[in-house]
Design an enzyme around this catalytic site. Structure first.
Site, PDB file in Angstrom:
ATOM      1  N   PHE A 118       0.878  -1.564   0.095  1.00 37.75           N
ATOM      2  CA  PHE A 118      -0.236  -0.325  -0.194  1.00 37.75           C
ATOM      3  C   PHE A 118       1.061   0.661  -0.508  1.00 37.75           C
ATOM      4  O   PHE A 118       2.326   1.207   0.752  1.00 37.75           O
ATOM      5  CB  PHE A 118      -0.887  -0.303   0.690  1.00 37.75           C
ATOM      6  CG  PHE A 118      -2.113   1.171   1.472  1.00 37.75           C
ATOM      7  CD1 PHE A 118      -2.977   1.156   0.342  1.00 37.75           C
ATOM      8  CD2 PHE A 118      -1.265   2.316   2.113  1.00 37.75           C
ATOM      9  CE1 PHE A 118      -3.930   1.735   0.383  1.00 37.75           C
ATOM     10  CE2 PHE A 118      -2.781   2.985   2.013  1.00 37.75           C
ATOM     11  CZ  PHE A 118      -4.442   2.686   1.431  1.00 37.75           C
ATOM     12  N   SER A 177       1.187   3.871   1.759  1.00 35.70           N
ATOM     13  CA  SER A 177       2.005   4.728   2.431  1.00 35.70           C
ATOM     14  C   SER A 177       3.279   3.714   3.052  1.00 35.70           C
ATOM     15  O   SER A 177       3.637   4.254   4.276  1.00 35.70           O
ATOM     16  CB  SER A 177       1.433   4.982   3.618  1.00 35.70           C
ATOM     17  OG  SER A 177       0.012   4.033   4.523  1.00 35.70           O
ATOM     18  N   LYS A 178       2.673   2.491   2.749  1.00 38.01           N
ATOM     19  CA  LYS A 178       4.105   1.287   3.356  1.00 38.01           C
ATOM     20  C   LYS A 178       5.428   2.009   3.327  1.00 38.01           C
ATOM     21  O   LYS A 178       5.784   2.388   2.470  1.00 38.01           O
ATOM     22  CB  LYS A 178       3.455  -0.341   2.876  1.00 38.01           C
ATOM     23  CG  LYS A 178       2.233  -0.788   3.413  1.00 38.01           C
ATOM     24  CD  LYS A 178       2.079  -0.965   5.084  1.00 38.01           C
ATOM     25  CE  LYS A 178       1.324  -1.676   5.063  1.00 38.01           C
ATOM     26  NZ  LYS A 178       0.087  -0.353   4.966  1.00 38.01           N
ATOM     27  N   ASN A 179       6.292   0.758   4.090  1.00 41.23           N
ATOM     28  CA  ASN A 179       7.498   1.441   3.699  1.00 41.23           C
ATOM     29  C   ASN A 179       8.172   1.330   2.596  1.00 41.23           C
ATOM     30  O   ASN A 179       8.842   1.808   1.828  1.00 41.23           O
ATOM     31  CB  ASN A 179       8.655   0.826   4.873  1.00 41.23           C
ATOM     32  CG  ASN A 179       8.296   1.533   6.594  1.00 41.23           C
ATOM     33  OD1 ASN A 179       7.378   1.964   6.954  1.00 41.23           O
ATOM     34  ND2 ASN A 179       9.252   1.278   7.215  1.00 41.23           N
TER      35      ASN A 179
END
Length: 371
Positions: free
Chosen positions: A183, A185-187
């Site tokens: 997704f 916004s993940k790292n």
């Protein structure tokens, strides 16, 4: 000063030339679903995480769902998980007709409390989903010991924790399988949805490859009932570019966390605010989120946002008290640690590019409001 929770636009500006070239190469290729880009990404992610196999799927949710399906979790089976996590961890269990068995959390790590797991095991229990929440590994040695004692499958929810290590070993190497989310916004985030299943089990990897493609290994021949859960080639190409930066970005997230901790202590706020703390020595926290706890959360959140600082609440209501799980019979007060923490947690900006001046500004806002 305006400080977003995560500056994805700024991140894109740093790498947009590489991203555009990667996307154009896919557009020119005419191969938009699975294909060479996905295969290369799978090998690169497997290498990065230290596992034998990685299988690209449509989302982190699907990575959990297909893992449970491949492990033959069936209607009526019980699957143990923490009540303090993103909804998908429980939602996939219910989609298979299985029953989520919610467990309270550790007050330091916010991960599932290993000592509480045995209390929930019944004759119907078939699996455990430990969540490496906010980027901090769960206590996998204790969890795996319990799983072995009761012959339970383990699927690690590593959707927030790519690159995290538990006692020197990468998450994703402990259970039968592990789920990653890409997704945005993940790292390691795509520019859309995407996910991956990690495993060291060849037969399980092959089964998940079938399940993601309607249950077949070749067109129009289906060995089982599967799903449409394929990773787009464009997302894979984007992720391959971003994977080259992941170690640097992770280092910067850790730098931001250390700077926050120092600033809170220098302003003598560490006694008023609970800061993130590593529960296990030799573990690595990759800080998908930097989450503090305070008894005055809602007022502080409003004050910060009025002064340009974006924040987040992960999560405002534990899963056992969600309306959709009312039929399971959980009552308020049954899992008290998670219920209390849900009223106190506040995620602060954790962009890898956050500088010392911005962090100082955020912490000084805290100081002005708390004294």
């Amino acid at each position: 000063m305006k400080i977003p929770l995560l500056d994805l636009r700024g991140q894109y500006q740093q790498i947009k030339g590489e991203i555009k070239a990667a996307v154009n190469s896919v557009l020119e290729s005419g191969q938009y679903i699975l294909g060479e880009q996905v295969e290369k990404l799978e090998k690169e992610i497997a290498s990065y995480c230290g596992v034998d196999y990685a299988v690209g799927v449509a989302s982190g949710t699907d990575a959990l769902l297909l893992s449970l399906k491949a492990l033959e979790i069936k209607p009526g089976d019980e699957v143990i998980l923490p009540t303090f996590t993103f909804f998908a961890t429980a939602g996939v269990i219910s989609h298979l007709g299985a029953i989520p068995a919610f467990v309270d959390i550790d007050p330091i790590s916010y991960n599932i409390a290993p000592e509480k797991i045995k209390e929930k095991i019944t004759d119907q229990t078939r699996a455990i989903i430990p969540v490496h929440l906010f980027g901090q590994p769960a206590e996998m040695d204790k969890i795996m010991e319990t799983a072995a004692d009761y012959n339970l499958k383990v699927v690690e929810d590593a959707c927030q924790a790519i690159g995290a290590k538990y006692q020197g070993i990468q998450v994703g190497n402990f259970g039968n399988a592990a789920a990653l989310s890409f997704f945005p916004s993940k790292n390691l985030g795509a520019y859309g949805d995407g996910g991956m299943v990690l495993t060291n089990d060849k037969l399980l990897a092959e089964k998940i490859k079938r399940l993601r493609l309607h249950g077949g290994e070749r067109k129009y021949y289906h060995q089982e009932i599967g799903y449409n859960s394929r990773l787009d080639a464009i997302q894979a190409a984007i992720l391959r570019v971003k994977l080259e930066y992941l170690t640097e970005w992770t280092d910067n997230r850790q730098r931001v966390a250390v700077t926050y901790n120092s600033a809170f202590k220098e302003n003598k706020l560490d006694g008023m605010v609970s800061l993130p703390a590593k529960k296990i020595r030799d573990s690595t926290h990759v800080f998908h989120q930097y989450v503090i706890r305070t008894g005055d959360r809602d007022r502080l959140k409003l004050f910060l946002e009025k002064n340009g600082v974006s924040t987040g609440i992960y999560y405002p209501l534990p899963l056992h008290l969600q309306k959709c799980f009312k039929g399971l019979g959980y009552q308020e007060g049954e899992l008290p640690v998670a219920e209390k923490i849900c009223k106190q947690v506040l995620a602060l900006p954790i962009d890898p590019g956050l500088n010392d001046e911005e962090i100082s500004y955020i912490v000084k806002l805290f100081a002005s409001k708390m004294r």
